[in-house]
Each structure stands twice: as structure tokens, then as C-alpha cells.
Design a protein around this motif. Sequence first.
Motif, PDB file in Angstrom:
ATOM      1  N   ASP A 162      44.273  43.567  26.330  1.00 25.53           N
ATOM      2  CA  ASP A 162      44.246  42.774  25.106  1.00 25.53           C
ATOM      3  C   ASP A 162      45.636  42.430  24.595  1.00 25.53           C
ATOM      4  O   ASP A 162      45.760  41.816  23.529  1.00 25.53           O
ATOM      5  CB  ASP A 162      43.486  43.534  24.006  1.00 25.53           C
ATOM      6  CG  ASP A 162      42.031  43.768  24.372  1.00 25.53           C
ATOM      7  OD1 ASP A 162      41.495  42.943  25.134  1.00 25.53           O
ATOM      8  OD2 ASP A 162      41.447  44.766  23.909  1.00 25.53           O
ATOM      9  N   ASN A 163      46.668  42.824  25.319  1.00 27.25           N
ATOM     10  CA  ASN A 163      48.025  42.585  24.820  1.00 27.25           C
ATOM     11  C   ASN A 163      48.408  41.110  24.905  1.00 27.25           C
ATOM     12  O   ASN A 163      49.119  40.598  24.043  1.00 27.25           O
ATOM     13  CB  ASN A 163      49.025  43.425  25.614  1.00 27.25           C
ATOM     14  CG  ASN A 163      50.409  43.387  25.012  1.00 27.25           C
ATOM     15  OD1 ASN A 163      50.561  43.439  23.793  1.00 27.25           O
ATOM     16  ND2 ASN A 163      51.425  43.278  25.846  1.00 27.25           N
ATOM     17  N   HIS A 164      47.929  40.428  25.954  1.00 34.59           N
ATOM     18  CA  HIS A 164      48.226  39.007  26.136  1.00 34.59           C
ATOM     19  C   HIS A 164      46.916  38.232  26.175  1.00 34.59           C
ATOM     20  O   HIS A 164      45.939  38.678  26.783  1.00 34.59           O
ATOM     21  CB  HIS A 164      48.993  38.762  27.441  1.00 34.59           C
ATOM     22  CG  HIS A 164      50.355  39.374  27.475  1.00 34.59           C
ATOM     23  ND1 HIS A 164      51.493  38.700  27.110  1.00 34.59           N
ATOM     24  CD2 HIS A 164      50.753  40.622  27.830  1.00 34.59           C
ATOM     25  CE1 HIS A 164      52.543  39.495  27.246  1.00 34.59           C
ATOM     26  NE2 HIS A 164      52.118  40.665  27.679  1.00 34.59           N
ATOM     27  N   ASP A 165      46.929  37.080  25.560  1.00 30.44           N
ATOM     28  CA  ASP A 165      45.784  36.188  25.661  1.00 30.44           C
ATOM     29  C   ASP A 165      45.863  35.442  26.989  1.00 30.44           C
ATOM     30  O   ASP A 165      46.957  35.219  27.528  1.00 30.44           O
ATOM     31  CB  ASP A 165      45.777  35.201  24.497  1.00 30.44           C
ATOM     32  CG  ASP A 165      44.401  34.579  24.293  1.00 30.44           C
ATOM     33  OD1 ASP A 165      43.470  34.957  25.032  1.00 30.44           O
ATOM     34  OD2 ASP A 165      44.265  33.716  23.410  1.00 30.44           O
ATOM     35  N   TYR A 166      44.721  35.039  27.521  1.00 26.12           N
ATOM     36  CA  TYR A 166      44.719  34.314  28.785  1.00 26.12           C
ATOM     37  C   TYR A 166      43.453  33.476  28.893  1.00 26.12           C
ATOM     38  O   TYR A 166      42.448  33.727  28.206  1.00 26.12           O
ATOM     39  CB  TYR A 166      44.823  35.264  29.984  1.00 26.12           C
ATOM     40  CG  TYR A 166      43.767  36.342  30.045  1.00 26.12           C
ATOM     41  CD1 TYR A 166      42.509  36.103  30.591  1.00 26.12           C
ATOM     42  CD2 TYR A 166      44.029  37.618  29.562  1.00 26.12           C
ATOM     43  CE1 TYR A 166      41.547  37.089  30.647  1.00 26.12           C
ATOM     44  CE2 TYR A 166      43.076  38.618  29.608  1.00 26.12           C
ATOM     45  CZ  TYR A 166      41.838  38.351  30.156  1.00 26.12           C
ATOM     46  OH  TYR A 166      40.883  39.342  30.197  1.00 26.12           O
ATOM     47  N   GLY A 187      53.297  38.778  24.202  1.00 25.13           N
ATOM     48  CA  GLY A 187      52.177  39.640  23.889  1.00 25.13           C
ATOM     49  C   GLY A 187      52.177  40.099  22.447  1.00 25.13           C
ATOM     50  O   GLY A 187      53.095  39.809  21.663  1.00 25.13           O
ATOM     51  N   MET A 188      51.153  40.832  22.103  1.00 24.80           N
ATOM     52  CA  MET A 188      51.041  41.334  20.735  1.00 24.80           C
ATOM     53  C   MET A 188      52.135  42.343  20.419  1.00 24.80           C
ATOM     54  O   MET A 188      52.506  42.514  19.257  1.00 24.80           O
ATOM     55  CB  MET A 188      49.658  41.962  20.536  1.00 24.80           C
ATOM     56  CG  MET A 188      48.508  40.976  20.678  1.00 24.80           C
ATOM     57  SD  MET A 188      46.898  41.732  20.384  1.00 24.80           S
ATOM     58  CE  MET A 188      47.069  42.205  18.665  1.00 24.80           C
ATOM     59  N   ASP A 189      52.655  43.020  21.449  1.00 24.90           N
ATOM     60  CA  ASP A 189      53.744  43.969  21.232  1.00 24.90           C
ATOM     61  C   ASP A 189      55.110  43.300  21.328  1.00 24.90           C
ATOM     62  O   ASP A 189      56.126  43.988  21.425  1.00 24.90           O
ATOM     63  CB  ASP A 189      53.652  45.114  22.237  1.00 24.90           C
ATOM     64  CG  ASP A 189      53.692  44.619  23.678  1.00 24.90           C
ATOM     65  OD1 ASP A 189      53.717  43.381  23.884  1.00 24.90           O
ATOM     66  OD2 ASP A 189      53.690  45.457  24.595  1.00 24.90           O
TER      67      ASP A 189
END
Length: 367
Positions: A162-166, A187-189
Amino acid sequence: MPFGEREDELWEAMKPRFKPRIVGDPNARYAKSIVNGIGAFAPRHNVAPTASAVRATLARVVHRTPEVLVKVTGRKKGAKHLAAHLDYIGRHGDIAIETRDGERITSKDDAHQIADEWSDPLYWRQGTSVSAVAMVFSMPAGTNPDKVRESVREAAERLIGDNHDYVLALHTDTPRPHVHLTVQAEGMDRKRFDPRREDLFRFREAFAEALRSRGVEAEATPRYTRGQGRAGTSMALTQLRARIRNGASRQPTNADLRQAREAMQIALGKAQQPALATKTRARWQDTKRRYEAAADRLDRTGNREDRQLAGDVRKFVQERAGIETVPDMMLRDAEKRVRDAQDRARTDPQPDRGVPRGTPPPPTRRR
């Protein structure tokens, strides 16, 4: 000696080991652990493989199980570049684009909205910052396309999370079913998605495991494990060569010209072969030695299936006595041209050296 006591040596021949490159030293205390791959930085391949896993991988290699293909096709910079890519993989609305949550997008406006959301909001940086990384996952012709798409999604969920959308899109307009996976760069981080060789190999392994769990034979091993020495080419170089073959362009690529010049220098004895070719042949000889040792251990187990696999391993090694790299192929072609030129020089009459070079021939008489 039982087969299960020497899996590590054979496993290293079939699965590569990577060491991370250090581009900075944010904390010198961990530098030794990073370089040596120990402690928290130990790669996954350091885990001792089981005898069944090694035997299964060896069987798939010698039985020529189809290899999965995973590669990065490009990095999209800015909203416009990314929107054009999404239009391409969605065939301008004809093919549904699936999001990470499973939503199917068929509208160009929705795809362009994703491109705007993923891109840098600072308009003066939209042409320079990478908004997304485009990847492609492919399997040979005849593979079930739906299983390919499901396997790509499983690999993405496992390695990206879930860190990166794809988003992903399945294409079946070519003999090889393939899936375009486009991953948001940031990413979210706040870390960037920038897959390297080790990351791509992990994607290959996850993709192959997901396919096997769905009943599709697939494997992910390096080229030298299968006795292949020719590396793949970039998408840009492949497209340039296709234009030359189709007659759209007559200008050879710079890479082909450079390789041809280097091969001619080697054929004339003015240069040495690159170290890459020598190392590749040495590595294949070491891999063959490990395969032959594994076949001997399989014979000594007394199991009928192991003895049959040992015979398949020996046949596989015998059929691949040597390994040919791209420099070897170019050198063979250059040596042939040199021999042809020498043969012509021996058979054809020598030109009159008294005539200056470049002098036009005398006119022929007409009756």
C-alpha cells in the motif's frame, strides 16, 4: 553423499545473489552490515534452501520451463507524459485500466486525473520529476491471460503493498500476453520507487511463484543458469532495430556500429576480447561443474525419480557445451568478413598500383 547436504552450492548457481550499492553513508555504524549483507541487511537468498526447493528448481531449469519476463519500459515525467502513457496502455479507453483497489477505469478523463494526482503539483517541475515507473510482465504465447493478470496483481501486492499506488492493464493483442504495471514514483513514506536489478529479480520470482500457484509452469532464473549468454536489449534499441529491418531507417544504431568496430579490431588482432565474455564463459563452466556434481548426488540417492532427473541434468549440460555472448557473435561475424576479404585478395587480380586511387576507368568503346 545424500543430495540434501549440498543444496547451498547448487542454489547459488541457479539464484543470483546481490549486494546493495552504497551511494552514501548516512550512518557509518551500519556500513559493514550493508556491504557484507549480514544482520538486518541480510538478503533473502541467505536463507538455507530446502532439498525439495532445490530439486524442483533444478528440474524446471533442465526441462526448459518458460521463463517470466519483467522489465522497466520507462519512467514517466510529468502529468502530460504519464497521461499519454495511460492512454497507450488503455488503448484510449478500449482496454480497462485496473487500479490498486480493483476499480476498472475506461474513461480518458479518469486516467488523466490519475496522472495529475501522481505528478508534482509544482508546474515548473512537471517536465523533470518522475511521476511514475512503467513496467511490463510477460509470458510466452498460449499462457492464460487472466492468470497472468492475477499473478501480476499478486506480485504487486506482495512487493509494493500500500506504500505506492499503481494501475495495471492486460494486453492480448500480441502472441505473448503481457501486463503493463505503472507504479506511482513517490510513496506514502516519501520514498521513491526506483527498481534496480535485485528488485526486478524479486518481481520475477514473485511473478513466477504466483503463476505456479495457479497451475502455470514458470521459472525465474538468470541467463547463465540456462546456458544463455546473450542479454536482452532496451526497448529503445529494439524499436530502432525494428525500424531498420522494416526499411523505415537506413542508419545503423550507434550500439551496433560500436560493437561491429570492436569485433573487427579483435578479428584483426589489434584488440582483446572484453572481460565480460571471458567472465561469462568461466561462470558457465562453474555452473556446469555444479550441475554435474548435483547429478552425481542424485544418482546416489537410489530414488528412481532422482536418477531420471540426473540423466536430464547431464543431457542438459551436454547440449550446452559452450556459451555464446554478444561479443562472441559479433566476433564470429567479423572473422568471417576478414576470411572472405583474404580469399578475395588471393583469387582476384591485383589492381594496377601505377594508377592513382580514385582515377575513373577509361570510357568503353561503342560499336
